[in-house]
Design a protein around this motif. Structure first.
Motif, PDB file in Angstrom:
ATOM      1  N   GLU A  17       0.805  -1.206   0.000  1.00 44.01           N
ATOM      2  CA  GLU A  17       0.000   0.000   0.000  1.00 44.01           C
ATOM      3  C   GLU A  17       0.846   1.268   0.000  1.00 44.01           C
ATOM      4  O   GLU A  17       0.409   2.310  -0.464  1.00 44.01           O
ATOM      5  N   ASP A  18       2.052   1.192   0.534  1.00 43.39           N
ATOM      6  CA  ASP A  18       2.919   2.366   0.635  1.00 43.39           C
ATOM      7  C   ASP A  18       3.605   2.616  -0.695  1.00 43.39           C
ATOM      8  O   ASP A  18       4.500   1.865  -1.108  1.00 43.39           O
ATOM      9  N   ALA A  19       3.200   3.675  -1.387  1.00 46.20           N
ATOM     10  CA  ALA A  19       3.730   3.959  -2.717  1.00 46.20           C
ATOM     11  C   ALA A  19       5.220   4.254  -2.674  1.00 46.20           C
ATOM     12  O   ALA A  19       5.974   3.836  -3.556  1.00 46.20           O
ATOM     13  N   ILE A  20       5.657   4.982  -1.668  1.00 49.74           N
ATOM     14  CA  ILE A  20       7.076   5.340  -1.573  1.00 49.74           C
ATOM     15  C   ILE A  20       7.928   4.092  -1.367  1.00 49.74           C
ATOM     16  O   ILE A  20       8.971   3.915  -2.004  1.00 49.74           O
ATOM     17  N   GLN A  21       7.465   3.201  -0.507  1.00 51.94           N
ATOM     18  CA  GLN A  21       8.205   1.962  -0.283  1.00 51.94           C
ATOM     19  C   GLN A  21       8.216   1.101  -1.536  1.00 51.94           C
ATOM     20  O   GLN A  21       9.217   0.438  -1.850  1.00 51.94           O
ATOM     21  N   ALA A  22       7.124   1.112  -2.288  1.00 50.86           N
ATOM     22  CA  ALA A  22       7.068   0.349  -3.539  1.00 50.86           C
ATOM     23  C   ALA A  22       8.115   0.854  -4.529  1.00 50.86           C
ATOM     24  O   ALA A  22       8.804   0.068  -5.184  1.00 50.86           O
ATOM     25  N   VAL A  23       8.234   2.178  -4.624  1.00 47.27           N
ATOM     26  CA  VAL A  23       9.213   2.758  -5.534  1.00 47.27           C
ATOM     27  C   VAL A  23      10.631   2.415  -5.089  1.00 47.27           C
ATOM     28  O   VAL A  23      11.483   2.037  -5.906  1.00 47.27           O
ATOM     29  N   ARG A  24      10.904   2.533  -3.809  1.00 47.77           N
ATOM     30  CA  ARG A  24      12.248   2.215  -3.310  1.00 47.77           C
ATOM     31  C   ARG A  24      12.592   0.741  -3.564  1.00 47.77           C
ATOM     32  O   ARG A  24      13.727   0.402  -3.890  1.00 47.77           O
ATOM     33  N   SER A  25      11.603  -0.123  -3.423  1.00 53.23           N
ATOM     34  CA  SER A  25      11.826  -1.536  -3.672  1.00 53.23           C
ATOM     35  C   SER A  25      12.141  -1.786  -5.143  1.00 53.23           C
ATOM     36  O   SER A  25      13.053  -2.548  -5.474  1.00 53.23           O
ATOM     37  N   MET A  26      11.387  -1.143  -6.041  1.00 51.89           N
ATOM     38  CA  MET A  26      11.650  -1.289  -7.474  1.00 51.89           C
ATOM     39  C   MET A  26      13.037  -0.761  -7.829  1.00 51.89           C
ATOM     40  O   MET A  26      13.774  -1.379  -8.603  1.00 51.89           O
ATOM     41  N   ALA A  27      13.393   0.375  -7.267  1.00 56.27           N
ATOM     42  CA  ALA A  27      14.687   0.980  -7.573  1.00 56.27           C
ATOM     43  C   ALA A  27      15.843   0.103  -7.114  1.00 56.27           C
ATOM     44  O   ALA A  27      16.905   0.074  -7.753  1.00 56.27           O
ATOM     45  N   TRP A  39       0.615   4.931  -7.194  1.00 57.05           N
ATOM     46  CA  TRP A  39      -0.445   5.815  -6.670  1.00 57.05           C
ATOM     47  C   TRP A  39      -1.052   5.172  -5.434  1.00 57.05           C
ATOM     48  O   TRP A  39      -1.468   4.018  -5.446  1.00 57.05           O
ATOM     49  N   ASN A  40      -1.060   5.915  -4.369  1.00 58.98           N
ATOM     50  CA  ASN A  40      -1.711   5.456  -3.145  1.00 58.98           C
ATOM     51  C   ASN A  40      -3.161   5.927  -3.178  1.00 58.98           C
ATOM     52  O   ASN A  40      -3.438   7.127  -3.021  1.00 58.98           O
ATOM     53  N   HIS A  41      -4.075   4.993  -3.387  1.00 58.07           N
ATOM     54  CA  HIS A  41      -5.489   5.387  -3.553  1.00 58.07           C
ATOM     55  C   HIS A  41      -6.112   5.862  -2.248  1.00 58.07           C
ATOM     56  O   HIS A  41      -7.185   6.461  -2.254  1.00 58.07           O
ATOM     57  N   GLY A  44      -4.002   9.568  -2.019  1.00 59.10           N
ATOM     58  CA  GLY A  44      -3.912  10.349  -3.244  1.00 59.10           C
ATOM     59  C   GLY A  44      -2.483  10.700  -3.632  1.00 59.10           C
ATOM     60  O   GLY A  44      -2.267  11.370  -4.637  1.00 59.10           O
ATOM     61  N   THR A  45      -1.496  10.260  -2.858  1.00 54.37           N
ATOM     62  CA  THR A  45      -0.098  10.566  -3.153  1.00 54.37           C
ATOM     63  C   THR A  45       0.373   9.804  -4.392  1.00 54.37           C
ATOM     64  O   THR A  45       0.101   8.608  -4.535  1.00 54.37           O
ATOM     65  N   ILE A  46       1.070  10.509  -5.269  1.00 50.26           N
ATOM     66  CA  ILE A  46       1.630   9.899  -6.482  1.00 50.26           C
ATOM     67  C   ILE A  46       3.145   9.945  -6.383  1.00 50.26           C
ATOM     68  O   ILE A  46       3.737  10.988  -6.063  1.00 50.26           O
ATOM     69  N   THR A  47       3.785   8.818  -6.652  1.00 53.53           N
ATOM     70  CA  THR A  47       5.235   8.706  -6.563  1.00 53.53           C
ATOM     71  C   THR A  47       5.789   8.249  -7.908  1.00 53.53           C
ATOM     72  O   THR A  47       5.277   7.288  -8.501  1.00 53.53           O
ATOM     73  N   ILE A  48       6.811   8.948  -8.393  1.00 52.86           N
ATOM     74  CA  ILE A  48       7.404   8.664  -9.707  1.00 52.86           C
ATOM     75  C   ILE A  48       8.874   8.324  -9.514  1.00 52.86           C
ATOM     76  O   ILE A  48       9.579   8.983  -8.743  1.00 52.86           O
ATOM     77  N   TYR A  49       9.336   7.304 -10.212  1.00 49.27           N
ATOM     78  CA  TYR A  49      10.762   6.968 -10.213  1.00 49.27           C
ATOM     79  C   TYR A  49      11.228   6.796 -11.652  1.00 49.27           C
ATOM     80  O   TYR A  49      10.558   6.133 -12.457  1.00 49.27           O
ATOM     81  N   MET A 118      13.385   9.982  -7.250  1.00 57.43           N
ATOM     82  CA  MET A 118      11.989   9.764  -6.900  1.00 57.43           C
ATOM     83  C   MET A 118      11.340  11.113  -6.638  1.00 57.43           C
ATOM     84  O   MET A 118      11.904  11.948  -5.939  1.00 57.43           O
ATOM     85  N   VAL A 119      10.172  11.333  -7.214  1.00 63.04           N
ATOM     86  CA  VAL A 119       9.393  12.546  -6.976  1.00 63.04           C
ATOM     87  C   VAL A 119       8.058  12.133  -6.353  1.00 63.04           C
ATOM     88  O   VAL A 119       7.369  11.254  -6.874  1.00 63.04           O
ATOM     89  N   VAL A 120       7.730  12.757  -5.241  1.00 65.01           N
ATOM     90  CA  VAL A 120       6.466  12.472  -4.547  1.00 65.01           C
ATOM     91  C   VAL A 120       5.573  13.702  -4.660  1.00 65.01           C
ATOM     92  O   VAL A 120       5.962  14.799  -4.243  1.00 65.01           O
ATOM     93  N   ILE A 121       4.392  13.530  -5.222  1.00 65.04           N
ATOM     94  CA  ILE A 121       3.447  14.638  -5.423  1.00 65.04           C
ATOM     95  C   ILE A 121       2.236  14.409  -4.527  1.00 65.04           C
ATOM     96  O   ILE A 121       1.571  13.373  -4.601  1.00 65.04           O
ATOM     97  N   ASP A 122       1.977  15.391  -3.695  1.00 63.83           N
ATOM     98  CA  ASP A 122       0.866  15.297  -2.745  1.00 63.83           C
ATOM     99  C   ASP A 122       0.131  16.632  -2.756  1.00 63.83           C
ATOM    100  O   ASP A 122       0.586  17.615  -2.167  1.00 63.83           O
ATOM    101  N   GLY A 123      -0.991  16.670  -3.458  1.00 63.23           N
ATOM    102  CA  GLY A 123      -1.751  17.915  -3.550  1.00 63.23           C
ATOM    103  C   GLY A 123      -1.000  18.960  -4.342  1.00 63.23           C
ATOM    104  O   GLY A 123      -0.639  18.751  -5.496  1.00 63.23           O
ATOM    105  N   ASN A 124      -0.737  20.112  -3.707  1.00 63.24           N
ATOM    106  CA  ASN A 124      -0.048  21.212  -4.381  1.00 63.24           C
ATOM    107  C   ASN A 124       1.464  21.204  -4.150  1.00 63.24           C
ATOM    108  O   ASN A 124       2.144  22.174  -4.505  1.00 63.24           O
ATOM    109  N   SER A 125       1.985  20.176  -3.549  1.00 64.08           N
ATOM    110  CA  SER A 125       3.417  20.150  -3.243  1.00 64.08           C
ATOM    111  C   SER A 125       4.076  18.910  -3.836  1.00 64.08           C
ATOM    112  O   SER A 125       3.422  17.888  -4.083  1.00 64.08           O
TER     113      SER A 125
END
Length: 513
Positions: A17-27, A39-41, A44-49, A118-125
């Motif tokens: 469920e943790d998008a950031i951990q998923a990205v770190r694992s893939m990397a 994407w953490n449903h 709403g956080t979106i993480t890109i690697y 890795m870029v983490v997008i959460d709302g306006n930040s």
């Protein structure tokens, strides 16, 4: 997942469920040419690697309600990103320090994910984390001998090319006649028949057909040679208009268009390029590896050997090598992060210069000067991957920028690359059994300077007029007195290259005005 992804470790990535951990694992468990988006449903956080090779471009835009992610600006617009305007400060910076990729692109509101970031997008930040760092691999194989290092590199290159050829079994390989593209061809040829594509010009340094033909004969493959002529170049055409910064060189039009046509004719499934080899294989052409060796091993007769090797490779005198080495020993002394090009620009342009380091270098301030230079050179090579704009559906693969090869090359002592007075010595030793000596031991290489000069002088009046009446001039960025001097046919290759780059940037800007 966008692109190609291969396992680097036995254990599979952990996707929860943790998008950031998923990205770190893939990397940590995958390599290739890819973008991974999680994407953490719930939040709403979106993480890109984006993987460290940078072979797949990755841009994003967000406004609090919509996040658009794509490989070009057209894809961003197609999914709801608003029309963007030119960021003139970024345009100026792209002219001052070409190929330094900043997070902010030349279009306002469009950002680039750096390779290995890795870029983490959460709302306006949004926040960034460089989770692949070159300094993690510096010195890992510091204690192995030169022969052991060559064997390690050979094994990694063979395995990496086998992986790429298992994925793309019929590549079209662009060969220059030099060592790097020959190495790629030889390793790819182990998997089956390959097709070689070679470009040449009428100038002596631009005609490497004899070496490309030697390679084809050695591999038992076919070579298609294409003459590149200045008259075939449309100077007003810019193939990077769909990207958020100028990244197309006018002289590559022939390469791009012929590659697409010939690949379709033979039924190729990918383009392979030897690009980046000089950078990855430690073609440093400096005395900084001598500094590295002194700091690692102290005084010893081996320092004299390394100094002589550097003299032989670079053509510099021993006093010149020692002077640069002494400068490198000073506290805080590092090679230039990026060359600044100011000759054709105004003070107005130079005032926009932002002292921003490449993300890799920002995390490597503690490494030794030769290691810093190697990291910088690899970063430059990764940035150049988007300068080929082949308009077909086939991927362009730069095998020498693959993560396993890059990490391996970072791990060796920098002075090994100069051993026995040969540049790229480790790579040459590792490929000894795959290439004939006529190609393996070449010291020179071709160049397209004659083609660039012909493009400029054949189109001088139109290029100068476009610049005088153009958008860059309206922004007060161009020094026309300096540009006018380049009309002299004795202008050096660097100046010719810079004038053409100004015009290419002008053409890109007109697409967005």
């Amino acid at each position: 997942m966008i692109g190609d992804c291969f396992p680097s470790l036995d254990e599979p990535p952990t996707i929860g469920e943790d998008a950031i951990q998923a990205v770190r694992s893939m990397a940590g468990t995958r390599w290739g040419r890819f973008i991974f988006i999680a994407w953490n449903h719930l939040t709403g956080t979106i993480t890109i690697y984006r993987d460290p090779s940078g072979m797949v471009p990755c841009y994003y835009s967000f406004n609090g309600e919509t996040v658009a992610i794509g490989t070009d600006v057209r894809s961003l617009d197609a999914i709801g990103a608003k029309q963007h305007r030119i960021d003139w400060d970024e345009i100026a910076n792209s002219l001052i320090v070409p190929n330094l990729r900043r997070h902010q692109t030349c279009l306002s509101g469009v950002f680039e994910v750096a390779p290995g970031e890795m870029v983490v997008i959460d709302g306006n930040s949004a926040y960034r984390d460089q989770i692949w760092n070159p300094d993690s691999f510096i010195g890992q194989n510091r204690l192995c001998s030169f022969e052991e290092a060559a064997e390690l590199l050979e094994a990694t290159m063979v395995q990496t090319l086998d992986t790429w050829c298992n994925r793309y079994s019929r590549p079209l390989v662009s060969v220059s006649g030099g060592f790097d593209s020959s190495a790629i061809s030889a390793l790819a040829g182990r998997a089956g028949p390959i097709e070689l594509l070679h470009f040449y010009t009428t100038s002596p340094r631009g005609d490497e057909r004899q070496y490309a033909a030697m390679l084809a004969e050695h591999l038992g493959g076919k070579m298609h040679a294409v003459l590149c002529e200045a008259g075939a170049i449309a100077i007003h055409k810019n193939l990077s208009s769909a990207r958020p910064r100028p990244s197309a060189r006018v002289f590559t039009q022939v390469f791009d268009e012929v590659s697409a046509g010939y690949a379709a004719k033979i039924g190729a499934d990918a383009h392979f390029s030897g690009g980046g080899g000089d950078n990855v294989f430690g073609k440093l052409h400096s005395a900084y590896p001598l500094v590295d060796r002194y700091r690692r091993e102290g005084l010893g007769k081996e320092l004299i050997t390394t100094a002589l090797d550097i003299c032989h490779v670079t053509g510099a005198s021993m006093p010149a090598v020692l002077r640069q080495a002494l400068r490198g020993l000073r506290s805080g002394s590092t090679p230039k992060a990026w060359n600044v090009h100011s000759d054709l620009l105004t003070p107005t342009a130079m005032k926009t210069l932002k002292p921003e380091l490449h993300p890799w270098l920002a995390r490597c301030m503690h490494v030794m000067p030769g290691e810093w230079q190697l990291i910088r050179n690899i970063a430059r090579a990764v940035a150049l991957t988007d300068h080929l704009n082949i308009e077909d559906e086939l991927p362009t693969i730069y095998p020498l920028l693959s993560q396993p090869i890059v990490e391996q090359c970072l791990s060796f002592p920098t002075w090994y690359w100069f051993s026995d007075g040969r540049d790229r010595a480790l790579a040459r030793a590792g490929l000894r059994s795959f290439l004939p000596a006529s190609l393996l031991d070449r010291r020179g290489k071709g160049a397209f300077n004659g083609l660039l000069a012909a493009i400029l002088y054949n189109n001088w009046e139109k290029i100068y007029s476009d610049l005088q009446e153009g958008l860059l001039a309206q922004q007060g960025l161009l020094d026309f007195a300096a540009i006018q001097k380049s009309k002299n046919r004795s202008a050096n290759g660097s100046t010719i290259f810079s004038v053409l780059y100004l015009h290419e940037t002008e053409m890109w800007c007109r697409n967005w005005q």
